[in-house]
Design a protein around this motif. Sequence first.
Motif, mmCIF file in Angstrom:
data_model
loop_
_atom_site.group_PDB
_atom_site.id
_atom_site.type_symbol
_atom_site.label_atom_id
_atom_site.label_comp_id
_atom_site.label_asym_id
_atom_site.label_seq_id
_atom_site.Cartn_x
_atom_site.Cartn_y
_atom_site.Cartn_z
ATOM 1 N N TYR A 102 0.860 -1.180 0.000
ATOM 2 C CA TYR A 102 0.000 0.000 0.000
ATOM 3 C C TYR A 102 0.891 1.222 0.000
ATOM 4 O O TYR A 102 1.884 1.277 0.726
ATOM 5 C CB TYR A 102 -0.903 -0.027 1.233
ATOM 6 N N ASP A 103 0.561 2.189 -0.804
ATOM 7 C CA ASP A 103 1.371 3.401 -0.929
ATOM 8 C C ASP A 103 0.506 4.604 -0.552
ATOM 9 O O ASP A 103 -0.321 5.050 -1.354
ATOM 10 C CB ASP A 103 1.870 3.516 -2.371
ATOM 11 N N PRO A 104 0.670 5.127 0.669
ATOM 12 C CA PRO A 104 -0.175 6.235 1.121
ATOM 13 C C PRO A 104 -0.139 7.457 0.193
ATOM 14 O O PRO A 104 -1.179 8.077 -0.053
ATOM 15 C CB PRO A 104 0.367 6.587 2.503
ATOM 16 N N ALA A 105 1.024 7.800 -0.330
ATOM 17 C CA ALA A 105 1.123 8.966 -1.214
ATOM 18 C C ALA A 105 0.374 8.705 -2.525
ATOM 19 O O ALA A 105 -0.340 9.575 -3.024
ATOM 20 C CB ALA A 105 2.591 9.309 -1.482
ATOM 21 N N HIS A 106 0.536 7.513 -3.063
ATOM 22 C CA HIS A 106 -0.149 7.139 -4.311
ATOM 23 C C HIS A 106 -1.663 7.091 -4.089
ATOM 24 O O HIS A 106 -2.449 7.453 -4.960
ATOM 25 C CB HIS A 106 0.377 5.768 -4.774
ATOM 26 N N ALA A 107 -2.060 6.638 -2.907
ATOM 27 C CA ALA A 107 -3.481 6.455 -2.596
ATOM 28 C C ALA A 107 -4.195 7.743 -2.205
ATOM 29 O O ALA A 107 -5.429 7.801 -2.264
ATOM 30 C CB ALA A 107 -3.628 5.437 -1.474
ATOM 31 N N ALA A 108 -3.467 8.769 -1.800
ATOM 32 C CA ALA A 108 -4.091 9.979 -1.246
ATOM 33 C C ALA A 108 -5.181 10.581 -2.141
ATOM 34 O O ALA A 108 -6.277 10.883 -1.643
ATOM 35 C CB ALA A 108 -3.019 11.015 -0.906
ATOM 36 N N PRO A 109 -4.951 10.774 -3.440
ATOM 37 C CA PRO A 109 -6.020 11.348 -4.272
ATOM 38 C C PRO A 109 -7.273 10.462 -4.335
ATOM 39 O O PRO A 109 -8.396 10.968 -4.284
ATOM 40 C CB PRO A 109 -5.379 11.484 -5.658
ATOM 41 N N MET A 110 -7.089 9.145 -4.411
ATOM 42 C CA MET A 110 -8.243 8.249 -4.462
ATOM 43 C C MET A 110 -8.982 8.245 -3.123
ATOM 44 O O MET A 110 -10.209 8.187 -3.084
ATOM 45 C CB MET A 110 -7.839 6.831 -4.850
ATOM 46 N N ARG A 111 -8.235 8.327 -2.038
ATOM 47 C CA ARG A 111 -8.866 8.377 -0.714
ATOM 48 C C ARG A 111 -9.774 9.597 -0.595
ATOM 49 O O ARG A 111 -10.844 9.511 0.004
ATOM 50 C CB ARG A 111 -7.810 8.384 0.384
ATOM 51 N N LEU A 112 -9.356 10.720 -1.157
ATOM 52 C CA LEU A 112 -10.205 11.924 -1.121
ATOM 53 C C LEU A 112 -11.518 11.685 -1.856
ATOM 54 O O LEU A 112 -12.590 12.093 -1.384
ATOM 55 C CB LEU A 112 -9.470 13.114 -1.739
ATOM 56 N N ILE A 113 -11.454 11.021 -3.000
ATOM 57 C CA ILE A 113 -12.673 10.731 -3.766
ATOM 58 C C ILE A 113 -13.537 9.731 -3.016
ATOM 59 O O ILE A 113 -14.761 9.889 -2.929
ATOM 60 C CB ILE A 113 -12.335 10.223 -5.184
ATOM 61 N N LEU A 114 -12.926 8.709 -2.445
ATOM 62 C CA LEU A 114 -13.697 7.734 -1.670
ATOM 63 C C LEU A 114 -14.408 8.405 -0.494
ATOM 64 O O LEU A 114 -15.551 8.069 -0.179
ATOM 65 C CB LEU A 114 -12.800 6.605 -1.164
ATOM 66 N N ARG A 115 -13.738 9.363 0.139
ATOM 67 C CA ARG A 115 -14.374 10.104 1.229
ATOM 68 C C ARG A 115 -15.611 10.835 0.707
ATOM 69 O O ARG A 115 -16.668 10.808 1.335
ATOM 70 C CB ARG A 115 -13.404 11.088 1.859
ATOM 71 N N LYS A 116 -15.489 11.454 -0.469
ATOM 72 C CA LYS A 116 -16.638 12.148 -1.061
ATOM 73 C C LYS A 116 -17.770 11.172 -1.386
ATOM 74 O O LYS A 116 -18.938 11.487 -1.186
ATOM 75 C CB LYS A 116 -16.213 12.904 -2.325
ATOM 76 N N VAL A 117 -17.421 10.007 -1.890
ATOM 77 C CA VAL A 117 -18.437 8.989 -2.199
ATOM 78 C C VAL A 117 -19.177 8.595 -0.926
ATOM 79 O O VAL A 117 -20.405 8.584 -0.879
ATOM 80 C CB VAL A 117 -17.801 7.741 -2.866
ATOM 81 N N LEU A 118 -18.414 8.278 0.116
ATOM 82 C CA LEU A 118 -19.043 7.848 1.372
ATOM 83 C C LEU A 118 -19.862 8.968 2.003
ATOM 84 O O LEU A 118 -20.951 8.719 2.530
ATOM 85 C CB LEU A 118 -17.979 7.330 2.335
ATOM 86 N N GLU A 119 -19.366 10.193 1.941
ATOM 87 C CA GLU A 119 -20.141 11.317 2.481
ATOM 88 C C GLU A 119 -21.443 11.503 1.715
ATOM 89 O O GLU A 119 -22.485 11.762 2.314
ATOM 90 C CB GLU A 119 -19.304 12.603 2.454
ATOM 91 N N SER A 120 -21.400 11.338 0.394
ATOM 92 C CA SER A 120 -22.635 11.486 -0.389
ATOM 93 C C SER A 120 -23.606 10.346 -0.072
ATOM 94 O O SER A 120 -24.819 10.557 -0.016
ATOM 95 C CB SER A 120 -22.341 11.583 -1.889
ATOM 96 N N CYS A 121 -23.083 9.140 0.164
ATOM 97 C CA CYS A 121 -23.943 8.013 0.551
ATOM 98 C C CYS A 121 -24.567 8.262 1.922
ATOM 99 O O CYS A 121 -25.755 7.989 2.127
ATOM 100 C CB CYS A 121 -23.141 6.716 0.567
ATOM 101 N N LEU A 122 -23.788 8.794 2.848
ATOM 102 C CA LEU A 122 -24.325 9.095 4.182
ATOM 103 C C LEU A 122 -25.398 10.174 4.122
ATOM 104 O O LEU A 122 -26.422 10.080 4.803
ATOM 105 C CB LEU A 122 -23.199 9.517 5.125
ATOM 106 N N ARG A 123 -25.164 11.204 3.310
ATOM 107 C CA ARG A 123 -26.195 12.254 3.158
ATOM 108 C C ARG A 123 -27.475 11.655 2.583
ATOM 109 O O ARG A 123 -28.574 11.990 3.022
ATOM 110 C CB ARG A 123 -25.682 13.398 2.284
#
Length: 143
Positions: A102-123
């Motif tokens: 797992y590469d945290p730096a490589h994953a950082a941009p995708m993690r931001l999008i996943l956070r947006k996906v989950l936040e939209s699902c929660l809303r």
Amino acid sequence: MLYEAHSIRSHIPRLFEGELANFNIGTNSGEACSKELARRAAVACHHSRYTQVIDGRFKGGYTTRHHGAPNMGVHAIQMELACRGYMEDPAKISDKNWPAPYDPAHAAPMRLILRKVLESCLRFAQVESASDAANTASHIPHH
């Protein structure tokens, strides 16, 4: 609201031709969740550098198909993530390069999008929950 996530290699010639989208949203062809929930998840992915598809090669697995019942208030969505979004995904696998760490730096941009996906699902779930409560209250007899 049930959110199931998996990851998969970006290229698996024995299963499919070409490259998978980064975000593969499965709704069992719209049977497992409302169209609005699927739309919200896709919109969150769309405003990024990543590719996304709804009900493409992955339409949802066992959990999504068997537990998604939007008519009963249970909305299930599956997210199949292509590995290249958060780690190295070599074209040819060997003992030296797989599994890739797992590469945290490589994953950082995708993690931001996943956070947006989950936040939209929660809303979505909060709005649905409030709507269900209002509908239940309107059906309670008043004396």
